[in-house]
Design a protein around this motif. Structure first.
Motif, PDB file in Angstrom:
ATOM      1  N   ALA A 112      11.258  -8.697  -4.917  1.00  0.00           N
ATOM      2  CA  ALA A 112      11.977  -7.916  -6.226  1.00  0.00           C
ATOM      3  C   ALA A 112      10.790  -6.281  -5.462  1.00  0.00           C
ATOM      4  CB  ALA A 112      12.079  -8.080  -7.100  1.00  0.00           C
ATOM      5  N   ARG A 113       9.838  -6.432  -5.499  1.00  0.00           N
ATOM      6  CA  ARG A 113       8.561  -5.201  -5.201  1.00  0.00           C
ATOM      7  C   ARG A 113       8.927  -4.880  -4.376  1.00  0.00           C
ATOM      8  NH1 ARG A 113       3.322  -8.962  -4.638  1.00  0.00           N
ATOM      9  NH2 ARG A 113       2.189  -6.915  -4.325  1.00  0.00           N
ATOM     10  N   VAL A 114       9.201  -5.480  -3.074  1.00  0.00           N
ATOM     11  CA  VAL A 114       9.889  -3.864  -1.666  1.00  0.00           C
ATOM     12  C   VAL A 114      10.694  -3.384  -2.000  1.00  0.00           C
ATOM     13  CG1 VAL A 114      10.213  -3.609   0.730  1.00  0.00           C
ATOM     14  CG2 VAL A 114       8.537  -5.899   0.036  1.00  0.00           C
ATOM     15  N   LEU A 115      12.109  -4.039  -2.092  1.00  0.00           N
ATOM     16  CA  LEU A 115      13.481  -3.678  -2.462  1.00  0.00           C
ATOM     17  C   LEU A 115      13.340  -2.333  -3.694  1.00  0.00           C
ATOM     18  CD1 LEU A 115      15.776  -6.237  -1.469  1.00  0.00           C
ATOM     19  CD2 LEU A 115      14.762  -4.212  -0.070  1.00  0.00           C
ATOM     20  N   LYS A 116      12.230  -2.313  -5.112  1.00  0.00           N
ATOM     21  CA  LYS A 116      12.568  -1.590  -5.933  1.00  0.00           C
ATOM     22  C   LYS A 116      11.606  -0.371  -6.012  1.00  0.00           C
ATOM     23  CE  LYS A 116      13.890  -5.212  -9.497  1.00  0.00           C
ATOM     24  NZ  LYS A 116      12.557  -5.738 -10.983  1.00  0.00           N
ATOM     25  N   ASP A 117      11.147  -0.052  -5.068  1.00  0.00           N
ATOM     26  CA  ASP A 117      10.168   0.514  -4.975  1.00  0.00           C
ATOM     27  C   ASP A 117       9.765   1.123  -3.079  1.00  0.00           C
ATOM     28  OD1 ASP A 117       8.684   3.024  -5.391  1.00  0.00           O
ATOM     29  OD2 ASP A 117       6.368   1.189  -5.251  1.00  0.00           O
ATOM     30  N   LEU A 153      12.038  -4.888   4.640  1.00  0.00           N
ATOM     31  CA  LEU A 153      11.702  -6.446   3.880  1.00  0.00           C
ATOM     32  C   LEU A 153      10.935  -6.563   5.828  1.00  0.00           C
ATOM     33  CD1 LEU A 153      14.093  -8.035   1.762  1.00  0.00           C
ATOM     34  CD2 LEU A 153      12.166  -7.588   1.347  1.00  0.00           C
ATOM     35  N   GLY A 154      11.802  -6.547   6.397  1.00  0.00           N
ATOM     36  CA  GLY A 154      11.040  -6.484   7.334  1.00  0.00           C
ATOM     37  C   GLY A 154       9.911  -5.846   7.941  1.00  0.00           C
ATOM     38  N   ASP A 155       9.545  -4.558   7.128  1.00  0.00           N
ATOM     39  CA  ASP A 155       7.923  -4.208   7.333  1.00  0.00           C
ATOM     40  C   ASP A 155       7.260  -5.252   6.434  1.00  0.00           C
ATOM     41  OD1 ASP A 155       8.895  -2.097   9.117  1.00  0.00           O
ATOM     42  OD2 ASP A 155       9.208  -0.986   7.412  1.00  0.00           O
ATOM     43  N   ALA A 156       8.278  -5.694   6.053  1.00  0.00           N
ATOM     44  CA  ALA A 156       6.911  -6.576   5.045  1.00  0.00           C
ATOM     45  C   ALA A 156       6.380  -7.874   5.385  1.00  0.00           C
ATOM     46  CB  ALA A 156       7.839  -6.527   3.710  1.00  0.00           C
ATOM     47  N   GLY A 157       6.789  -7.969   6.788  1.00  0.00           N
ATOM     48  CA  GLY A 157       7.050 -10.188   7.355  1.00  0.00           C
ATOM     49  C   GLY A 157       7.926 -10.565   7.100  1.00  0.00           C
ATOM     50  N   ASN A 202       6.930   3.219  -1.014  1.00  0.00           N
ATOM     51  CA  ASN A 202       5.624   2.206  -1.550  1.00  0.00           C
ATOM     52  C   ASN A 202       5.335   1.741  -0.355  1.00  0.00           C
ATOM     53  OD1 ASN A 202       2.746   1.843  -2.506  1.00  0.00           O
ATOM     54  ND2 ASN A 202       3.769   1.343  -4.394  1.00  0.00           N
ATOM     55  N   THR A 203       4.923   2.948   0.825  1.00  0.00           N
ATOM     56  CA  THR A 203       4.432   1.939   2.035  1.00  0.00           C
ATOM     57  C   THR A 203       3.523   1.035   1.966  1.00  0.00           C
ATOM     58  OG1 THR A 203       4.167   4.507   2.886  1.00  0.00           O
ATOM     59  CG2 THR A 203       5.905   3.534   3.518  1.00  0.00           C
ATOM     60  N   THR A 204       2.740   1.756   1.092  1.00  0.00           N
ATOM     61  CA  THR A 204       1.182   0.699   1.134  1.00  0.00           C
ATOM     62  C   THR A 204       1.649  -0.441   0.559  1.00  0.00           C
ATOM     63  OG1 THR A 204       0.298   2.985  -0.118  1.00  0.00           O
ATOM     64  CG2 THR A 204      -1.037   1.003  -0.237  1.00  0.00           C
ATOM     65  N   MET A 205       2.194  -0.315  -0.737  1.00  0.00           N
ATOM     66  CA  MET A 205       2.470  -1.949  -0.988  1.00  0.00           C
ATOM     67  C   MET A 205       2.985  -2.530  -0.277  1.00  0.00           C
ATOM     68  SD  MET A 205       5.260  -3.540  -3.009  1.00  0.00           S
ATOM     69  CE  MET A 205       6.683  -1.897  -2.475  1.00  0.00           C
TER      70      MET A 205
END
Ligand SMILES: *Cc1c(COP(=O)(O)O)cnc(C)c1O
Length: 415
Positions: free
Chosen positions: A381-386, A331-335, A389-392
């Motif tokens: 949810a998107r980040v933790l379920k995949d 999640l940190g990678d996703a801000g 997937n670094t692109t996502m």
């Protein structure tokens, strides 16, 4: 150009980097918030230049007349906010506020009872690695295995067996309402003092969004920087009969000179919290946590205790197949800033954990409401379920930035 930028560009640059992190990301750490510009100004003021050991009217240094004024204002406003008889605003942190209460009423090796750190409690409630755990003899209570909530009957039974000098209630990672009256009754039954530590929920207690322990339990301690949305610091409230002991325990018992610039900031914070708009804020914090919890449940996440009554959610990641550490980093990678957290019946170390703590105070201060919470829950949810997937994740980071840009930290700020 700012004087800091001119005199110390290195520190200035670091502060600007941190500003950009706060502006562009989503802060979901349950113990953090965004203070007002007025609080920032008071804390950054010349009040820091003065030594003011002692209390208003009884200082050890000359020239304290204005410091007396500001400390009296802070104490009076805090008493008004919580309906307290006495307030001490000098504790430099929540931990020191707690230590001051223990130090006033317990001797070395006296027995205290408190919520286990791994089940929601706090280091300063007698953890073995903390001075409070080394100095006092500690018996912890936890949450019920089935409901993952406090079980007052079993806590009462434990108290009758242990006969503590003090029972501490309050938590850092407990998503449910705490019954302070029940704790005081349990304490009275066994001749113990009861201390409620409302560090996390002070803003909710001050506004009636959560029941308040002030005037109910013997001592209430808190931080001022979590849901109360003030500067970093601690406070203690009690009835007049305990006032002298508590004040003496803070100074000269535990601390030297008070942080007068922070006390000025606390005075500003208490006045803000007395406004009707702050009650609206506190209500929204809880509504936002509920909205986020609902979406996370819909997305198949497990919530400790099945939901939330306050400003925080505790995710049990076992069914997702991630550790708390992995989830925090993803999640940190996703801000999105969150913290890993132990859950009841934890099997992993506190550096890894099986849970994640998510809080709404800071994003609510930025003006976000239920719709944004649902959006954020879907990002999570998107980040933790995949996780592979670094692109996502990079895409989500851009979306997070887009969402954040609509909710500035401060009205006049340029992103
Ligand atoms: C945050 C917290 C504290 C300690 O606050 P510091 O200011 O970091 O010392 C104490 N008790 C509880 C329950 C907390 O959550």
């Amino acid at each position: 150009m700012s004087s800091l930028a001119e005199s110390d560009p290195e520190v200035y640059e670091i502060i600007e980097l941190e500003r950009s992190r706060q502006v562009n990301g989503l802060e979901l750490i349950a113990s953090e918030n965004v203070v007002s510009k007025a609080v920032l100004e008071a804390v950054g003021s010349i009040m820091t230049n003065k030594y003011a050991e002692g209390y208003p009217g009884k200082r050890y240094y000359g020239g304290c007349q204005y410091h007396d004024m500001v400390e009296n204002l802070a104490r009076d406003r805090l008493c008004k906010l919580f309906g307290a008889e006495h307030a001490n605003v000098q504790a430099v942190s929540g931990s020191q506020a707690n230590q001051a209460v223990y130090f006033a009423y317990m001797k070395h090796n006296d027995v205290m009872m408190s919520q286990d750190l791994s089940q929601g409690g706090h280091l300063s409630h007698g953890s073995p690695v903390n001075i409070t755990g080394k100095w006092y003899s500690v018996s912890h209570y936890g949450v019920d295995h089935e409901t993952e909530m406090l079980d007052y009957a079993s806590i009462a039974e434990q108290a009758r067996k242990i006969k503590p000098k003090m029972i501490v209630c309050g938590a850092s990672a407990y998503p449910r309402e705490i019954d302070f009256k029940a704790f005081q009754e349990i304490a009275e039954d066994v001749g113990a003092y009861c201390m409620a530590d409302i560090a996390h929920i002070a803003g909710l207690c001050a506004t009636g969004v959560h029941n308040s322990p002030v005037g109910v339990v013997n001592f209430t301690t808190s931080t001022t920087h979590k849901t109360l949305r003030g500067p970093r610091g601690g406070i203690i409230m009690c009835n007049d009969e305990y006032a002298a002991d508590i004040d003496r325990s803070v100074f000269p018992g535990m601390q030297g000179g008070p942080l007068m610039h922070v006390i000025a900031g606390k005075a500003v914070c208490f006045q803000e919290a007395l406004q009707p708009s702050f009650t609206e804020y506190a209500k929204q914090v809880v509504k936002n946590a509920r909205a986020m919890a609902e979406t996370l449940l819909d997305e198949g996440f497990d919530l400790v205790s099945g939901g939330t009554d306050n400003h925080l959610i505790l995710l049990d990641l076992t069914n997702i197949g991630l550790t708390g550490l992995e989830a925090e980093n993803l999640l940190g990678d996703a801000g999105i800033t969150v913290n890993k957290n132990t859950i009841p019946r934890e099997t992993r170390s506190p550096f890894v954990t099986s849970g994640l703590r998510i809080g709404t105070p800071a994003v609510t201060s930025r003006g976000m409401k239920e719709d944004e919470m649902k959006q954020i829950a879907l990002f999570i949810a998107r980040v933790l379920k995949d996780p592979e997937n670094t692109t996502m994740t990079a895409d989500v980071k851009e979306e997070v930035k887009g969402l954040a840009s609509g909710f500035t930290l401060y009205p006049d700020e340029v992103c």
